[in-house]
Design an enzyme around this catalytic site. Structure first.
Site, mmCIF file in Angstrom:
data_model
loop_
_atom_site.group_PDB
_atom_site.id
_atom_site.type_symbol
_atom_site.label_atom_id
_atom_site.label_comp_id
_atom_site.label_asym_id
_atom_site.label_seq_id
_atom_site.Cartn_x
_atom_site.Cartn_y
_atom_site.Cartn_z
ATOM 1 N N HIS A 266 -34.674 27.867 64.547
ATOM 2 C CA HIS A 266 -34.476 26.451 64.909
ATOM 3 C C HIS A 266 -35.495 26.129 66.020
ATOM 4 O O HIS A 266 -36.701 26.316 65.829
ATOM 5 C CB HIS A 266 -33.006 26.297 65.345
ATOM 6 C CG HIS A 266 -32.492 24.906 65.501
ATOM 7 N ND1 HIS A 266 -33.218 23.780 65.185
ATOM 8 C CD2 HIS A 266 -31.289 24.434 65.964
ATOM 9 C CE1 HIS A 266 -32.489 22.696 65.425
ATOM 10 N NE2 HIS A 266 -31.313 23.068 65.904
ATOM 11 N N HIS A 307 -38.629 24.531 55.914
ATOM 12 C CA HIS A 307 -37.555 23.739 56.504
ATOM 13 C C HIS A 307 -36.418 23.645 55.494
ATOM 14 O O HIS A 307 -36.668 23.557 54.300
ATOM 15 C CB HIS A 307 -38.047 22.322 56.840
ATOM 16 C CG HIS A 307 -37.150 21.621 57.804
ATOM 17 N ND1 HIS A 307 -36.037 20.931 57.401
ATOM 18 C CD2 HIS A 307 -37.192 21.541 59.157
ATOM 19 C CE1 HIS A 307 -35.434 20.451 58.470
ATOM 20 N NE2 HIS A 307 -36.106 20.795 59.548
ATOM 21 N N ASP A 365 -42.705 22.211 64.581
ATOM 22 C CA ASP A 365 -43.025 23.203 65.595
ATOM 23 C C ASP A 365 -44.411 23.799 65.432
ATOM 24 O O ASP A 365 -44.904 24.490 66.322
ATOM 25 C CB ASP A 365 -41.994 24.352 65.560
ATOM 26 C CG ASP A 365 -40.649 23.881 66.064
ATOM 27 O OD1 ASP A 365 -40.642 23.044 66.975
ATOM 28 O OD2 ASP A 365 -39.620 24.334 65.545
HETATM 29 N N1 CMC Z 1 -42.540 32.312 55.795
HETATM 30 C C1 CMC Z 1 -42.399 33.004 54.652
HETATM 31 N N2 CMC Z 1 -41.435 32.806 53.738
HETATM 32 C C2 CMC Z 1 -40.536 31.851 54.017
HETATM 33 C C3 CMC Z 1 -40.599 31.081 55.185
HETATM 34 C C4 CMC Z 1 -41.648 31.343 56.092
HETATM 35 N N3 CMC Z 1 -41.761 30.639 57.228
HETATM 36 N N4 CMC Z 1 -39.574 30.195 55.203
HETATM 37 C C5 CMC Z 1 -38.867 30.401 54.078
HETATM 38 N N5 CMC Z 1 -39.467 31.406 53.345
HETATM 39 C C6 CMC Z 1 -39.016 31.880 52.033
HETATM 40 C C7 CMC Z 1 -37.790 32.740 52.156
HETATM 41 O O1 CMC Z 1 -38.130 34.113 52.291
HETATM 42 C C8 CMC Z 1 -37.069 32.449 50.879
HETATM 43 O O2 CMC Z 1 -37.677 33.193 49.845
HETATM 44 P P1 CMC Z 1 -36.774 33.732 48.594
HETATM 45 O O3 CMC Z 1 -36.255 32.508 47.912
HETATM 46 O O4 CMC Z 1 -37.753 34.509 47.784
HETATM 47 O O5 CMC Z 1 -35.688 34.556 49.207
HETATM 48 C C9 CMC Z 1 -37.368 30.972 50.607
HETATM 49 O O6 CMC Z 1 -38.642 30.735 51.286
HETATM 50 C C10 CMC Z 1 -36.332 30.014 51.126
HETATM 51 O O7 CMC Z 1 -36.102 30.311 52.499
HETATM 52 P P2 CMC Z 1 -34.678 30.273 53.194
HETATM 53 O O8 CMC Z 1 -34.706 31.132 54.410
HETATM 54 O O9 CMC Z 1 -33.618 30.528 52.178
HETATM 55 O O10 CMC Z 1 -34.604 28.740 53.604
HETATM 56 P P3 CMC Z 1 -33.655 28.122 54.687
HETATM 57 O O11 CMC Z 1 -33.528 26.710 54.350
HETATM 58 O O12 CMC Z 1 -32.405 28.921 54.806
HETATM 59 O O13 CMC Z 1 -34.471 28.332 56.074
HETATM 60 C C11 CMC Z 1 -36.026 27.983 57.827
HETATM 61 C C12 CMC Z 1 -35.282 27.348 56.649
HETATM 62 C C13 CMC Z 1 -36.667 26.873 58.669
HETATM 63 C C14 CMC Z 1 -35.042 28.747 58.730
HETATM 64 C C15 CMC Z 1 -37.104 28.948 57.287
HETATM 65 O O14 CMC Z 1 -38.037 28.245 56.504
HETATM 66 C C16 CMC Z 1 -37.831 29.707 58.405
HETATM 67 O O15 CMC Z 1 -37.353 30.752 58.856
HETATM 68 N N6 CMC Z 1 -39.013 29.187 58.880
HETATM 69 C C17 CMC Z 1 -39.695 29.768 60.013
HETATM 70 C C18 CMC Z 1 -39.015 29.340 61.321
HETATM 71 C C19 CMC Z 1 -39.325 27.896 61.675
HETATM 72 O O16 CMC Z 1 -40.473 27.455 61.637
HETATM 73 N N7 CMC Z 1 -38.270 27.159 62.088
HETATM 74 C C20 CMC Z 1 -38.406 25.778 62.555
HETATM 75 C C21 CMC Z 1 -37.712 24.784 61.687
HETATM 76 S S1 CMC Z 1 -38.232 23.095 62.068
HETATM 77 C C22 CMC Z 1 -37.647 22.787 63.672
HETATM 78 C C23 CMC Z 1 -36.179 22.595 63.700
HETATM 79 O O17 CMC Z 1 -35.721 21.550 63.177
HETATM 80 O O18 CMC Z 1 -35.498 23.433 64.262
#
Ligand code: CMC
Length: 429
Positions: A266, A307, A365
């Site tokens: 987050h 996201h 971010d």
């Molecule tokens: N790098 C590589 N792979 C990724 C990434 C990433 N940054 N983000 C998601 N994936 C992959 C993930 O491994 C998954 O793959 P699979 O379907 O093969 O298992 C797929 O994409 C879907 O990801 P998820 O984790 O199920 O998606 P989510 O909606 O639960 O998580 C997230 C969203 C923001 C936590 C995630 O994209 C992430 O960890 N990003 C990096 C951290 C980040 O930049 N966070 C800031 C968010 S914006 C500011 C805010 O509002 O807080």
């Protein structure tokens, strides 16, 4: 409410269950599953991927189209034509202020920028190398020990004063957490300055010299606060609502929001992005990191990408990228090595099949750290700045909930532990 209904047929239950469907002004319809409990059923949705937890009029996001609206106004227009405190007014009261309303709002925020002097002594209890987010979790929660005259949550006036206090005091506390970490005296707020100027004054000023604040940096700071102001039911806002649903006081609820924001998935991502760019170190190593991000066996993720809601470009990232270019140009920073890495990383990731298929775009971010670093803010303060900006969103949602009808938030579970068994005395284990 619409006339539409969902009909659920379940093996072993004779009659189909009818569930009402509601439509909002924008966005997908929602199915009201509240009636399932009477049938002995719960819904199961880890991570609340398909769950609308509340009704709200504050912010709307269309993740597929990359749209973000505050009270109906697009974020791009607000970033371009409004400022942070005006956006705060909009989020809290639902409409843009008139000239008089805005002047009154600004002067009222100004009345609350100082913190009780006793709070200054709190800081001495922390290690100098404490993470500023750890300090913020503590001191913001502690505000409830000082402002007893705004804790009656059923009183609209108390709620309003608490909102003013939190919006006004967050920059003061944030700057204090920084000053403490570098061993410099705390700076009192200067209410002749704008919100963003005042924050920069408290961060970088010292009692020996008058503060000089660049209008370009103050504008960039204001825009960063504005771009973080609200984002509907994200993890920290939902935390604030959940804490608030038990009747907890607003200062404690916002402290809970700060704790939820801290995680790298987050708000903690902005600090993590800068650490990642530093670790990559050179454009030649980007491919290696992209490969790691795609490797299922490697926990590494590209920070600042992806996201839960946006499956298209994050509209805040677009504005943030433009602002980064503006700030670096104004500061005469022609070649920022980290910005070079960031831009190349973005190009590579956006053309890579893995990121295209999973719809992973840069989020807010990704670029904010570049601007904050150029302004001179240390990475450990990045998430604190997110918290300062987001405070108004947290309060607006908390207030919306408390002023309407709500029940304590109490999710259920799918239990997969032991069935009942008899206690075994120690001697027989
Ligand atoms: N790098 C590589 N792979 C990724 C990434 C990433 N940054 N983000 C998601 N994936 C992959 C993930 O491994 C998954 O793959 P699979 O379907 O093969 O298992 C797929 O994409 C879907 O990801 P998820 O984790 O199920 O998606 P989510 O909606 O639960 O998580 C997230 C969203 C923001 C936590 C995630 O994209 C992430 O960890 N990003 C990096 C951290 C980040 O930049 N966070 C800031 C968010 S914006 C500011 C805010 O509002 O807080």
């Amino acid at each position: 409410m619409t006339d539409k209904k969902a009909t659920l047929e379940i093996d072993g239950i004779d009659d189909a269950i009818e569930l009402p469907i509601y439509s909002g002004t924008l966005g997908p319809d929602v199915v009201d599953v509240g009636g399932l409990t009477a049938q002995g059923l719960f819904t199961y949705d880890p991570g609340f991927v398909s769950t609308a937890s509340c009704e709200s009029k504050i912010t709307f996001i269309d993740g597929a189209k990359g749209i973000l609206l505050h009270r109906g106004y697009p974020i791009g227009q607000l970033a371009e034509q409004s400022d942070y405190l005006e956006t705060c007014y909009l989020l809290l009261y639902g409409e843009l202020p008139t000239t008089d309303q805005k002047a009154h709002f600004l002067s009222t925020v100004g009345l609350h920028t100082m913190v009780n002097e006793q709070i200054c002594t709190f800081f001495n209890g922390f290690r100098r190398d404490a993470h500023p987010m750890a300090v913020m979790c503590g001191v913001v929660g502690a505000l409830s020990a000082f402002y007893h005259d705004s804790l009656e949550i059923s009183d609209e006036h108390h709620r309003e004063i608490a909102a003013f206090r939190l919006i006004a005091k967050m920059p003061t506390l944030a700057a204090m957490s920084y000053k403490y970490s570098i061993g410099q005296p705390f700076m009192y707020p200067d209410n002749s300055l704008s919100y963003a100027e005042n924050f920069l004054h408290m961060m970088f000023g010292n009692p020996c010299e008058p503060s000089t604040i660049s209008p370009v940096l103050a504008k960039a700071m204001d825009r960063i606060f504005l771009l973080h102001a609200d984002h509907e039911q994200n993890a920290s806002t939902s935390t604030v609502r959940l804490a608030g649903s038990s009747g907890a006081n607003p200062f404690a609820c916002i402290a809970a929001g700060i704790a939820a924001l801290w995680g790298p998935s987050h708000g903690g991502a902005n600090e993590a992005v800068l650490e990642m760019l530093k670790e990559i170190g050179d454009v030649s190593r980007i491919e290696e990191f992209v490969a790691r991000a795609k490797d299922k066996d490697d926990p590494f993720r590209l920070m600042g990408f992806g996201h839960r809601v946006y499956k298209n470009f994050d509209p805040r990232a677009k504005v943030m990228k433009e602002a980064a270019d503006e700030v670096l140009a104004e500061l005469g920073i022609e070649h920022d090595p980290l910005l070079e890495i960031a831009k190349r990383l973005e190009e590579i990731a956006l053309s890579d099949e893995y990121f295209i298929e999973k719809k992973l775009y840069p989020n807010v971010d990704f670029y904010s750290g570049i601007i904050l670093k150029a302004i001179g803010i240390p990475p450990s303060m990045f998430t604190v700045i997110f918290a300062v900006g987001r405070t108004v969103g947290w309060i607006a949602h908390w207030n919306e909930m408390i002023s309407g009808s709500y029940r304590i938030g109490r999710p259920r579970q799918l239990y997969t532990g032991y069935t009942e068994r008899d206690f075994v005395p120690t001697s027989q284990r």
